[in-house]
Design a protein around this motif. Structure first.
Motif, PDB file in Angstrom:
ATOM      1  N   LEU A  62       0.686  -1.098  -0.088  1.00 46.07           N
ATOM      2  CA  LEU A  62      -0.024   0.154  -0.023  1.00 46.07           C
ATOM      3  C   LEU A  62       0.950   1.229   0.043  1.00 46.07           C
ATOM      4  O   LEU A  62       0.245   2.416   0.099  1.00 46.07           O
ATOM      5  N   PHE A  63       2.137   1.034  -0.042  1.00 48.79           N
ATOM      6  CA  PHE A  63       3.237   2.404  -0.009  1.00 48.79           C
ATOM      7  C   PHE A  63       3.745   2.524  -1.281  1.00 48.79           C
ATOM      8  O   PHE A  63       4.068   1.472  -2.043  1.00 48.79           O
ATOM      9  N   LEU A  64       4.020   3.560  -1.598  1.00 52.84           N
ATOM     10  CA  LEU A  64       4.731   4.001  -2.831  1.00 52.84           C
ATOM     11  C   LEU A  64       6.233   3.782  -2.592  1.00 52.84           C
ATOM     12  O   LEU A  64       6.872   4.806  -1.917  1.00 52.84           O
ATOM     13  N   LEU A  65       6.538   2.683  -2.796  1.00 50.37           N
ATOM     14  CA  LEU A  65       8.053   2.384  -2.118  1.00 50.37           C
ATOM     15  C   LEU A  65       9.235   3.177  -2.616  1.00 50.37           C
ATOM     16  O   LEU A  65      10.243   3.487  -1.761  1.00 50.37           O
ATOM     17  N   HIS A  66       8.947   3.847  -3.745  1.00 48.81           N
ATOM     18  CA  HIS A  66      10.063   4.831  -4.361  1.00 48.81           C
ATOM     19  C   HIS A  66      10.016   5.908  -3.705  1.00 48.81           C
ATOM     20  O   HIS A  66      10.903   6.909  -4.123  1.00 48.81           O
ATOM     21  N   ARG A  67       8.965   6.411  -3.137  1.00 53.69           N
ATOM     22  CA  ARG A  67       8.788   7.914  -2.526  1.00 53.69           C
ATOM     23  C   ARG A  67       9.200   7.826  -1.052  1.00 53.69           C
ATOM     24  O   ARG A  67       8.277   7.497  -0.280  1.00 53.69           O
ATOM     25  N   ARG A  68      10.136   8.313  -0.776  1.00 47.09           N
ATOM     26  CA  ARG A  68      10.732   8.275   0.621  1.00 47.09           C
ATOM     27  C   ARG A  68       9.841   9.473   1.452  1.00 47.09           C
ATOM     28  O   ARG A  68       9.486   9.203   2.380  1.00 47.09           O
ATOM     29  N   ALA A  69       9.194  10.496   0.606  1.00 47.71           N
ATOM     30  CA  ALA A  69       8.299  11.551   1.594  1.00 47.71           C
ATOM     31  C   ALA A  69       7.039  10.633   1.988  1.00 47.71           C
ATOM     32  O   ALA A  69       6.774  10.795   3.082  1.00 47.71           O
ATOM     33  N   VAL A  70       6.518   9.816   0.961  1.00 45.29           N
ATOM     34  CA  VAL A  70       5.208   9.220   1.617  1.00 45.29           C
ATOM     35  C   VAL A  70       5.551   8.357   2.439  1.00 45.29           C
ATOM     36  O   VAL A  70       4.865   8.186   3.725  1.00 45.29           O
ATOM     37  N   PHE A  71       6.822   7.703   2.599  1.00 48.30           N
ATOM     38  CA  PHE A  71       7.061   6.644   3.629  1.00 48.30           C
ATOM     39  C   PHE A  71       7.127   7.302   4.937  1.00 48.30           C
ATOM     40  O   PHE A  71       6.935   6.770   5.994  1.00 48.30           O
ATOM     41  N   MET A  72       7.769   8.528   4.721  1.00 48.71           N
ATOM     42  CA  MET A  72       8.222   9.108   6.311  1.00 48.71           C
ATOM     43  C   MET A  72       6.732   9.772   6.729  1.00 48.71           C
ATOM     44  O   MET A  72       6.558   9.870   7.907  1.00 48.71           O
ATOM     45  N   TYR A  73       5.803  10.268   5.829  1.00 51.95           N
ATOM     46  CA  TYR A  73       4.642  10.637   6.361  1.00 51.95           C
ATOM     47  C   TYR A  73       3.974   9.599   6.913  1.00 51.95           C
ATOM     48  O   TYR A  73       3.332   9.583   8.102  1.00 51.95           O
ATOM     49  N   ALA A  74       3.899   8.229   6.219  1.00 59.64           N
ATOM     50  CA  ALA A  74       3.233   7.096   6.965  1.00 59.64           C
ATOM     51  C   ALA A  74       3.820   6.825   8.196  1.00 59.64           C
ATOM     52  O   ALA A  74       3.343   6.646   9.540  1.00 59.64           O
ATOM     53  N   LEU A  75       5.466   6.737   8.403  1.00 56.92           N
ATOM     54  CA  LEU A  75       5.975   6.394   9.606  1.00 56.92           C
ATOM     55  C   LEU A  75       5.432   7.516  10.801  1.00 56.92           C
ATOM     56  O   LEU A  75       5.162   7.137  11.765  1.00 56.92           O
ATOM     57  N   ALA A  76       5.302   8.697  10.374  1.00 57.06           N
ATOM     58  CA  ALA A  76       5.074   9.893  11.321  1.00 57.06           C
ATOM     59  C   ALA A  76       3.666   9.596  11.931  1.00 57.06           C
ATOM     60  O   ALA A  76       3.173   9.687  13.063  1.00 57.06           O
ATOM     61  N   ILE A  77       2.709   9.201  11.091  1.00 57.39           N
ATOM     62  CA  ILE A  77       1.313   9.024  11.401  1.00 57.39           C
ATOM     63  C   ILE A  77       1.093   7.821  12.286  1.00 57.39           C
ATOM     64  O   ILE A  77       0.379   7.809  13.324  1.00 57.39           O
ATOM     65  N   VAL A  78       1.736   6.709  11.753  1.00 60.61           N
ATOM     66  CA  VAL A  78       1.591   5.275  12.680  1.00 60.61           C
ATOM     67  C   VAL A  78       2.488   5.655  13.958  1.00 60.61           C
ATOM     68  O   VAL A  78       1.913   5.044  15.262  1.00 60.61           O
ATOM     69  N   TYR A  79       3.324   6.336  14.164  1.00 63.01           N
ATOM     70  CA  TYR A  79       4.198   6.536  15.421  1.00 63.01           C
ATOM     71  C   TYR A  79       3.377   7.601  16.213  1.00 63.01           C
ATOM     72  O   TYR A  79       3.090   7.337  17.325  1.00 63.01           O
ATOM     73  N   ALA A  80       2.660   8.463  15.751  1.00 61.70           N
ATOM     74  CA  ALA A  80       1.747   9.293  16.572  1.00 61.70           C
ATOM     75  C   ALA A  80       0.490   8.171  17.112  1.00 61.70           C
ATOM     76  O   ALA A  80      -0.051   8.381  18.264  1.00 61.70           O
ATOM     77  N   LEU A  81      -0.001   7.387  16.302  1.00 64.59           N
ATOM     78  CA  LEU A  81      -1.123   6.806  16.531  1.00 64.59           C
ATOM     79  C   LEU A  81      -0.917   5.787  17.543  1.00 64.59           C
ATOM     80  O   LEU A  81      -1.682   5.456  18.758  1.00 64.59           O
ATOM     81  N   THR A  82       0.486   5.477  17.667  1.00 64.67           N
ATOM     82  CA  THR A  82       0.789   4.282  18.866  1.00 64.67           C
ATOM     83  C   THR A  82       1.196   4.830  20.083  1.00 64.67           C
ATOM     84  O   THR A  82       1.775   4.108  20.994  1.00 64.67           O
ATOM     85  N   PHE A  83       1.232   6.054  20.542  1.00 60.59           N
ATOM     86  CA  PHE A  83       1.446   6.573  21.618  1.00 60.59           C
ATOM     87  C   PHE A  83       0.531   6.161  22.665  1.00 60.59           C
ATOM     88  O   PHE A  83       0.610   6.192  23.897  1.00 60.59           O
ATOM     89  N   ALA A  84      -0.864   5.710  22.363  1.00 54.45           N
ATOM     90  CA  ALA A  84      -1.836   5.291  23.119  1.00 54.45           C
ATOM     91  C   ALA A  84      -1.191   3.834  23.859  1.00 54.45           C
ATOM     92  O   ALA A  84      -1.452   3.602  24.964  1.00 54.45           O
ATOM     93  N   ILE A  85      -0.496   3.142  22.974  1.00 48.84           N
ATOM     94  CA  ILE A  85       0.019   1.876  23.373  1.00 48.84           C
ATOM     95  C   ILE A  85       1.080   1.817  24.296  1.00 48.84           C
ATOM     96  O   ILE A  85       1.161   1.503  25.374  1.00 48.84           O
ATOM     97  N   SER A  86       2.092   3.147  24.300  1.00 47.58           N
ATOM     98  CA  SER A  86       3.113   3.366  25.067  1.00 47.58           C
ATOM     99  C   SER A  86       2.465   3.957  26.215  1.00 47.58           C
ATOM    100  O   SER A  86       3.202   3.460  27.339  1.00 47.58           O
ATOM    101  N   GLY A  87       1.565   4.890  26.559  1.00 46.17           N
ATOM    102  CA  GLY A  87       1.056   5.315  27.646  1.00 46.17           C
ATOM    103  C   GLY A  87       0.418   4.015  28.480  1.00 46.17           C
ATOM    104  O   GLY A  87       0.560   4.058  29.692  1.00 46.17           O
ATOM    105  N   TYR A  88      -0.362   3.471  27.872  1.00 46.38           N
ATOM    106  CA  TYR A  88      -1.062   2.212  28.454  1.00 46.38           C
ATOM    107  C   TYR A  88       0.064   0.954  29.134  1.00 46.38           C
ATOM    108  O   TYR A  88      -0.067   0.887  30.345  1.00 46.38           O
ATOM    109  N   THR A  89       0.980   0.842  28.330  1.00 46.18           N
ATOM    110  CA  THR A  89       2.113  -0.125  28.908  1.00 46.18           C
ATOM    111  C   THR A  89       2.916   0.565  29.758  1.00 46.18           C
ATOM    112  O   THR A  89       2.990  -0.320  30.867  1.00 46.18           O
TER     113      THR A  89
END
Length: 606
Positions: free
Chosen positions: A329-356
């Motif tokens: 589901l990623f444009l693998l050759h587009r670093r910018a898109v990958f970095m956007y995805a990484l930033a969003i996923v990292y932000a969403l998972t803060f709920a997991i870190s807070g709970y743990t």
């Protein structure tokens, strides 16, 4: 559409989501939005096919990038097409007039008189082996600015510098869609820029169109297979076989040890310890002797809980990115898109870190109020704090160099808002959920009131030697993958084997768990009950090896030079190694915790 703005708008209204399935749904929705629709663009004969330019950069220092029009190319009618992407590069429209299915032969781009300053600038970038990066939609095209000719006349070596002033474009199309592009320089059309004198240059280009039956995705394979750095070929099968064989040997050794030694000890002491002492008329030694201290809580409990929360979050982020990559589901050759995805996923998972972190801290502290130790603050800043400091320093350096690697102020504000309105609320939400439902820490052995003194170990049984020894085997499992990742991040390889990487991650986690269990047993056998932090260090020591090897890799296999490239490499690789340390340290601790529970739960030790 601005991907970041779209998801902030969608997600801010859903902050109340607290379950992992809903978070997973958000990740899937996000991934579906970052997929490109450029392959649906249909052209008719004569339609304009735009060519954009993004950056100019040195072959050896490709992270030190500059705007395309910092160089004195033909620039009439050039305009900014989109804002700076996350990788910092402007995308600008070039004056190439490409028309669908219309061949052109030596079409005039522009006539330009290069001043002495322009000639000197071109000579400088040619000497540094500069390239330019052009785009058509999602397809990238690279071309060298010029070449160097070594003249060996009269036993004197003289370098002559030539600017390429003609490009040959080859477009491959299928059913009105551009599926591939090739760009070649013509060595017979060059301008000598060796001396600082004005030069009249005629920039031209040619265009040819070819029909094909291959799909758009087939044409994109050249980006995922493209590499300009030394790399290990055909490593996938070899890596899996090598890792599996190493793990198998370790498992066999552990089984033999369990059958020959540990099972006998457990059977022998599967009764009250005091009765065993009286029956054998001898003193209990080894791991049995510290049953009253082995579950004594570690020092710096709040920091330990925060480290577990951050490590769990980073581990979930890694798995989520790999899973999304496997689904293509990623444009693998587009670093910018990958970095956007990484930033969003990292932000969403803060709920997991807070709970743990919060729930684990309350297991250790019972009814003590969690905010007294500021667990959420420590968890939220334990990893992102150093990462932010490194980013700010590198961004300042990039601004000083006037490089496009500097993230613009607008994107910095966006990510600050992402942290304030998404990551921070999810962190607090996870902490509240963890506080309201903390399970008790059920230890199989009662903890004595007075701790036993830890015997002074020999040098090879101390923390640092054991930590360093524990990281050797796991690093050997991912050694070849480390090379591939370094070539991807700091070279020109575009890594796309997410399924293979997911398999290697599983093997790595198994190895980390086994090694941590072995090191924990040796520590307990030496009657050292302070295993909590040490198991974390032993599990995370692989991150130190990754960073150490990256230093060697930078000097032997990369051609980086200059202060900016050096600060980027060592700064961000330190953050990567630190993140690996937290994630694998968490795995090492949980594996050791399960082992210690089993070990002391098998005997009557109250």
């Amino acid at each position: 559409m601005n991907i970041l703005s779209y998801f902030v708008a969608r997600l801010t209204g859903m902050v109340g989501l607290s379950t992992i399935p809903r978070i997973a749904l958000l990740l899937i929705v996000f991934a579906s939005q970052v997929k490109s629709g450029s392959f649906d663009h249909r052209y008719s004969r004569g339609d304009t096919v735009p060519i954009y330019a993004s950056k100019a950069y040195s072959y050896s220092n490709h992270r030190e990038t500059y705007d395309y029009y910092n160089l004195p190319f033909c620039s009439q009618d050039a305009k900014v097409h989109v804002d700076k992407m996350l990788d910092g590069n402007h995308v600008v429209l070039t004056p190439y007039k490409i028309e669908f299915l219309v061949d052109k032969h030596f079409e005039l781009l522009c006539k330009k008189t290069l001043s002495k300053t322009d000639v000197s600038m071109f000579r400088s970038v040619i000497q540094k082996n500069y390239r330019v990066q052009l785009h058509h939609e999602d397809m990238q095209i690279w071309a060298y600015v010029g070449g160097v000719h070594m003249d060996h006349r009269d036993q004197i070596i003289k370098s002559e510098y030539f600017l390429f002033n003609h490009y040959d474009f080859e477009f491959v199309h299928r059913n009105g869609t551009v599926v591939d592009i090739f760009l070649q320089v013509n060595p017979y059309y060059m301008v000598n820029v060796t001396d600082d004198i004005e030069a009249d240059v005629v920039f031209t280009y040619s265009v040819k169109w070819f029909d094909t039956q291959q799909s758009y995705y087939k044409g994109m394979e050249k980006y995922t297979n493209y590499s300009s750095l030394p790399q290990v070929n055909d490593i996938f099968g070899y890596s899996i076989a090598n890792s599996s064989f190493t793990i198998l040997i370790l498992i066999v050794c552990l089984l033999i040890f369990y059958i020959r030694v540990l099972r006998k000890d457990i059977s022998r002491y599967a009764c009250d310890v005091e009765e065993a002492e009286m029956a054998d008329n001898q003193e209990v030694t080894g791991w049995k002797n510290i049953h009253g201290d082995v579950f004594r809580f570690p020092k710096h409990k709040s920091l330990f809980a925060a480290a577990l929360g951050s490590g769990t979050q980073l581990l979930v982020v890694t798995v989520a990115i790999l899973v999304l990559g496997v689904t293509d589901l990623f444009l693998l050759h587009r670093r910018a898109v990958f970095m956007y995805a990484l930033a969003i996923v990292y932000a969403l998972t803060f709920a997991i870190s807070g709970y743990t972190s919060t729930s684990f801290y309350l297991r250790l502290e019972g009814t003590k109020w969690v905010y007294k130790e500021r667990i959420a603050d420590r968890t939220g800043g334990l990893y992102i704090g150093p990462l932010f400091l490194v980013f700010i320093f590198n961004d300042i350096v990039a601004v000083f160099y006037e490089s496009t690697a500097a993230l613009p102020l607008g994107d910095i504000i966006k990510f600050s808002l992402l942290w304030v309105f998404l990551a921070l609320p999810l962190l607090i939400l996870g902490a509240v959920i963890g506080k309201n439902s903390p399970p008790d820490f059920q230890a199989p052995c009662r903890t004595a009131k007075c701790p036993k003194e830890v015997p002074q170990p020999r040098w090879y049984k101390r923390v640092v030697p054991q930590r360093d020894l524990a990281g050797i085997f796991p690093f050997s499992v991912i050694f070849l993958q480390t090379i591939e990742i370094l070539n991807t991040v700091w070279g020109y390889t575009i890594y796309s084997s997410y399924g293979f990487m997911l398999i290697m991650l599983f093997l790595l986690l198994v190895m980390i768990a086994l090694v941590s269990i072995v090191m924990t047993y040796f520590q307990l056998a030496a009657e050292n009950h302070e295993w909590w932090w040490r198991s974390f260090f032993c599990g995370g020591s692989t991150g130190l090896y990754v960073y150490g090897y990256s230093i060697y890799h930078s000097f032997r296999l990369l051609e980086m030079n200059g202060f900016m490239q050096t600060t980027f490499f060592f700064g961000y690789m330190a953050c990567l190694g630190y993140g690996i340390f937290l994630a694998l340290g968490t795995v090492g601790f949980y594996a050791s915790l399960l082992f210690v529970r089993y070990l002391y739960g098998s005997i009557k030790c109250d």
